[in-house]
Design an enzyme around this catalytic site. Structure first.
Site, mmCIF file in Angstrom:
data_model
loop_
_atom_site.group_PDB
_atom_site.id
_atom_site.type_symbol
_atom_site.label_atom_id
_atom_site.label_comp_id
_atom_site.label_asym_id
_atom_site.label_seq_id
_atom_site.Cartn_x
_atom_site.Cartn_y
_atom_site.Cartn_z
ATOM 1 C CB SER A 26 -1.078 0.111 1.225
ATOM 2 O OG SER A 26 -0.172 -0.197 2.298
ATOM 3 C CG HIS A 159 -43.468 21.582 -7.952
ATOM 4 N ND1 HIS A 159 -44.032 20.138 -7.538
ATOM 5 C CD2 HIS A 159 -44.013 22.240 -6.891
ATOM 6 C CE1 HIS A 159 -44.604 20.043 -6.534
ATOM 7 N NE2 HIS A 159 -44.574 21.588 -6.074
ATOM 8 C CB SER A 280 -19.335 23.946 -29.121
ATOM 9 O OG SER A 280 -19.431 22.930 -30.163
ATOM 10 C CE LYS A 286 -23.887 24.853 -26.469
ATOM 11 N NZ LYS A 286 -23.876 23.367 -26.968
ATOM 12 C CD GLU A 293 -22.004 21.054 -18.761
ATOM 13 O OE1 GLU A 293 -22.388 20.197 -19.470
ATOM 14 O OE2 GLU A 293 -21.383 22.061 -19.214
ATOM 15 C CE1 TYR A 320 -5.947 -3.194 9.434
ATOM 16 C CE2 TYR A 320 -4.981 -5.252 9.214
ATOM 17 C CZ TYR A 320 -5.085 -4.081 8.601
ATOM 18 O OH TYR A 320 -4.392 -3.469 7.400
ATOM 19 C CE LYS A 328 -4.313 2.926 4.409
ATOM 20 N NZ LYS A 328 -5.154 1.993 5.301
HETATM 21 N N1 ARG Z 1 -1.123 -1.017 4.989
HETATM 22 C C1 ARG Z 1 -1.988 -1.739 6.057
HETATM 23 C C2 ARG Z 1 -3.180 -1.001 5.981
HETATM 24 O O1 ARG Z 1 -3.342 -0.029 5.266
HETATM 25 C C3 ARG Z 1 -1.297 -1.412 7.586
HETATM 26 C C4 ARG Z 1 -1.815 -2.218 8.426
HETATM 27 C C5 ARG Z 1 -1.275 -3.732 8.075
HETATM 28 N N2 ARG Z 1 -1.223 -4.581 9.237
HETATM 29 C C6 ARG Z 1 -1.142 -5.956 9.207
HETATM 30 N N3 ARG Z 1 -1.198 -6.584 10.519
HETATM 31 N N4 ARG Z 1 -0.741 -6.129 8.080
HETATM 32 O O2 ARG Z 1 -4.288 -1.291 6.559
#
Ligand code: ARG
Length: 459
Positions: A26, A159, A280, A286, A293, A320, A328
Site C-alpha cells: 500500500s 417544481h 464547442s 456555445k 456541470e 483488524y 484509504k
Molecule cells: N497497510 C496496512 C493498512 O493500510 C497497514 C496495517 C497492516 N497490518 C497488518 N497486520 N498487516 O491497513
C-alpha cells in the site's frame, strides 16, 4: 527482506510472489500519510522511553532519525525500497538504516494495526481543516454576491415552475446555510476522529506501561480509545467523512444545476466568468458551463467513495482485517476531488454576475396570485376562500389572454365584491418581496439580518 519474514521459508514462485506483492503493498498510496506516521512515532518513542523500554539516548537517536526521514519525505528525496510494503515499514526501515539498533526498538509493543489507525486519524484531521477552510471560501463568495446585489429580484421556483418573487441575495444565501451544515458535520466527524488508537497493539492492547493519555495530549487528541479491539478496527470517522463530503457534493451539484439553468440563454439570469466556461469544437456560439456541470457530476464520484467504503466495512469480523487497507484510497480520492472542486466553485460564485433585467422580464404577475389572496385575507376573507377567488382571477386572465395585473378593477369586482378599488396595488414585485419580512424570509431587511448572522458564523 520483509518486516515479518521470520516464520516464512521464502520458497515461492517468483512470479506469484511479485504479483502478490503488488496486490498487498500500500506504500504507493499510503506514503502520503508520512507526516502523520512520523508524528505518531515521535510520540511513541517518547512513550516507550517514559516506560523505561529505551534509554534517553536511544530516544534522542530515534527522534533525530525520524526528523531526518521526515525531511527526506518533505523534500522528495526519500528513496523507497522494494521492501517498503507500506508507509510504516518504509519509515522504520529507513530510520534503522540511519541510526542502527535504536531504530529496531521503536516498534516495541506497537502494531501496524494501531499505527495505521492513528495515522489516518491524524491525516483526516488536517484534511477536514483544509476542506472546511475551502468551504468557508465559497461561503464568503456567496455573502459577497448577496451584499453586492441587495435589491435584485428574481423568480423563485418550486417544481421548477415560477412560484414567487425572491431576492437574488436570498437565493445565494440559501447555499450558505447548506454549506454551514456541511461544515458542522465535518467538525462533528473530526471530534470523533480525534481519539487515540495507539497503545492498542495488534488488538489486545499494550503490555508495557506506556502513558496513553500523555501520547494523546502530545498529538492533540482528546482521549485514548476505550477498547483496543474496537480501536484497531474502527473506521467510523472515515465513513462519516465520506458521508459528510458526499452530501457536500450533493449540495454543490444542486448549486451547479441552478447555475447551469440560470446561465442558459433561455433564462439569462446570471453570467459566469468566461474562465469557468468552455467553447464547442463544432458550434461557434456555445459557451458551456463545464465547471458547474462537473460540480454536478463530481457528486457521483463522492457518493461512490462512500458506498465503496461502507461495502468494505460491512460484515467484517472483529478486529483488524486486511480489507481495511481499502479504506484509504476512497478517502484520498474524495480529498483530492474536493481540493480542486471547492476552489473552482468559490471562483464561479465570485465570478457570477446577475442580469437583473432578465430576471425582471421573467417575473409574471401570476407569481403574485398568493399576494392577491393575502390582500383578500387582509380584507377579512378566510384564506381558503381568498385562495379560490384569486384562482378565479388567474383563470379569467388566462381566458382574456392578459397578465393577471392587466385585468381591470371591474373584472376583479365581477369575480367578487371583496376585491376593492385598490386591488391593483397588489401587483408590485418589490412590495411583495418586502412584505415577507419575518426572520428567514426574503425581504431585504430579513436578508440583511441573515447575512449578519452568517458573518458571525464565519468570523
Ligand atoms: N497497510 C496496512 C493498512 O493500510 C497497514 C496495517 C497492516 N497490518 C497488518 N497486520 N498487516 O491497513
Amino acid at each position: 527482506m520483509t518486516l515479518w519474514g521470520g516464520r516464512f521459508d521464502g520458497q515461492h514462485d517468483a512470479d506469484a510472489a511479485a504479483l502478490m506483492k503488488r496486490f498487498n503493498d500500500s506504500f504507493g498510496f499510503d506514503r502520503r500519510m508520512y507526516a502523520a506516521d512520523i508524528a505518531g512515532s515521535v510520540a511513541y518513542a517518547r512513550a516507550i522511553c517514559g516506560a523505561g523500554l529505551i534509554t534517553e539516548a536511544e530516544r534522542d537517536a530515534i527522534l533525530s532519525g525520524l526528523a531526518q526521514v521526515r525531511a527526506e519525505f518533505d523534500s522528495g528525496s526519500f528513496v523507497p525500497q522494494p521492501s517498503d510494503e507500506d508507509i510504516h515499514t518504509a519509515v522504520e526501515r529507513h530510520l534503522t538504516e540511519l541510526i542502527g539498533e535504536p531504530g529496531k526498538k521503536l516498534h516495541t509493543g506497537r502494531s501496524r494495526n494501531d499505527q495505521v489507525a492513528l495515522d489516518i486519524r491524524l491525516w483526516l484531521r488536517d484534511a477536514i481543516d483544509a476542506i472546511a477552510g475551502q468551504v468557508g471560501a465559497i461561503q464568503r463568495a456567496l455573502i459577497a454576491g448577496a451584499e453586492a446585489h441587495p435589491g435584485v429580484i428574481m423568480p423563485g421556483y418550486t417544481h421548477m415552475q415560477p412560484a414567487q418573487p425572491v431576492l437574488y441575495a436570498h437565493w445565494l444565501m440559501s447555499y450558505f446555510w447548506m454549506l454551514e451544515r456541511d461544515k458542522d458535520r465535518l467538525r462533528d466527524c473530526r471530534r470523533r476522529a480525534n481519539v487515540l488508537p495507539l497503545g492498542s497493539g495488534a488488538l489486545a492492547g499494550n503490555p508495557f506501561a506506556v502513558d496513553r493519555a500523555e501520547i494523546a495530549r502530545e498529538l492533540g487528541m482528546d482521549a485514548p480509545s476505550a477498547n483496543s479491539l474496537d480501536a484497531v478496527s474502527d473506521r467510523d470517522h472515515l465513513a462519516e467523512f465520506l458521508f459528510a463530503t458526499a452530501l457536500l457534493g450533493v449540495h454543490l451539484s444542486r448549486l451547479g444545476e441552478d447555475i447551469v439553468i440560470f446561465s442558459n440563454p433561455s433564462f439569462g439570469f446570471v453570467r459566469l466568468g468566461e474562465v469557468y466556461t468552455t467553447g464547442s469544437s463544432l458550434m461557434p456560439q456555445k459557451r458551456n458551463p463545464d465547471s458547474m456541470e462537473l460540480a454536478r457530476g463530481k457528486a457521483g464520484r463522492l457518493i461512490g467513495n462512500l458506498t465503496g467504503l461502507l461495502t468494505v466495512l460491512k460484515g467484517l469480523p472483529m478486529t483488524y482485517n486486511k480489507d481495511l487497507q481499502e479504506d484509504k484510497e476512497p478517502v484520498f480520492d474524495t480529498a483530492d476531488t474536493l481540493a480542486v472542486l471547492l476552489p473552482v466553485v468559490a471562483g464561479v460564485v465570485a465570478s457570477l454576475s446577475p442580469v437583473p433585467a432578465a430576471m425582471r422580464a421573467a417575473l409574471d404577475p401570476a407569481m403574485l396570485a398568493t399576494d392577491l389572496a393575502d390582500y383578500l385575507v387582509a380584507r377579512g376573507v378566510p384564506f381558503r376562500e381568498a385562495h379560490h377567488l384569486s384562482g378565479q382571477a388567474v383563470r379569467r386572465a388566462e381566458e382574456k389572454g392578459v397578465p393577471l395585473a392587466d385585468l381591470s378593477v371591474e373584472d376583479y369586482r365581477a369575480i367578487s365584491e371583496c376585491f376593492g378599488d385598490d386591488v391593483l396595488v397588489v401587483f408590485d414585485f418589490d412590495a411583495s418581496v418586502a412584505r415577507r419580512s419575518s426572520p428567514g424570509s426574503t425581504a431585504p431587511e430579513s436578508v440583511k439580518e441573515q447575512i449578519r448572522q452568517a458573518r458571525t458564523l464565519l468570523d
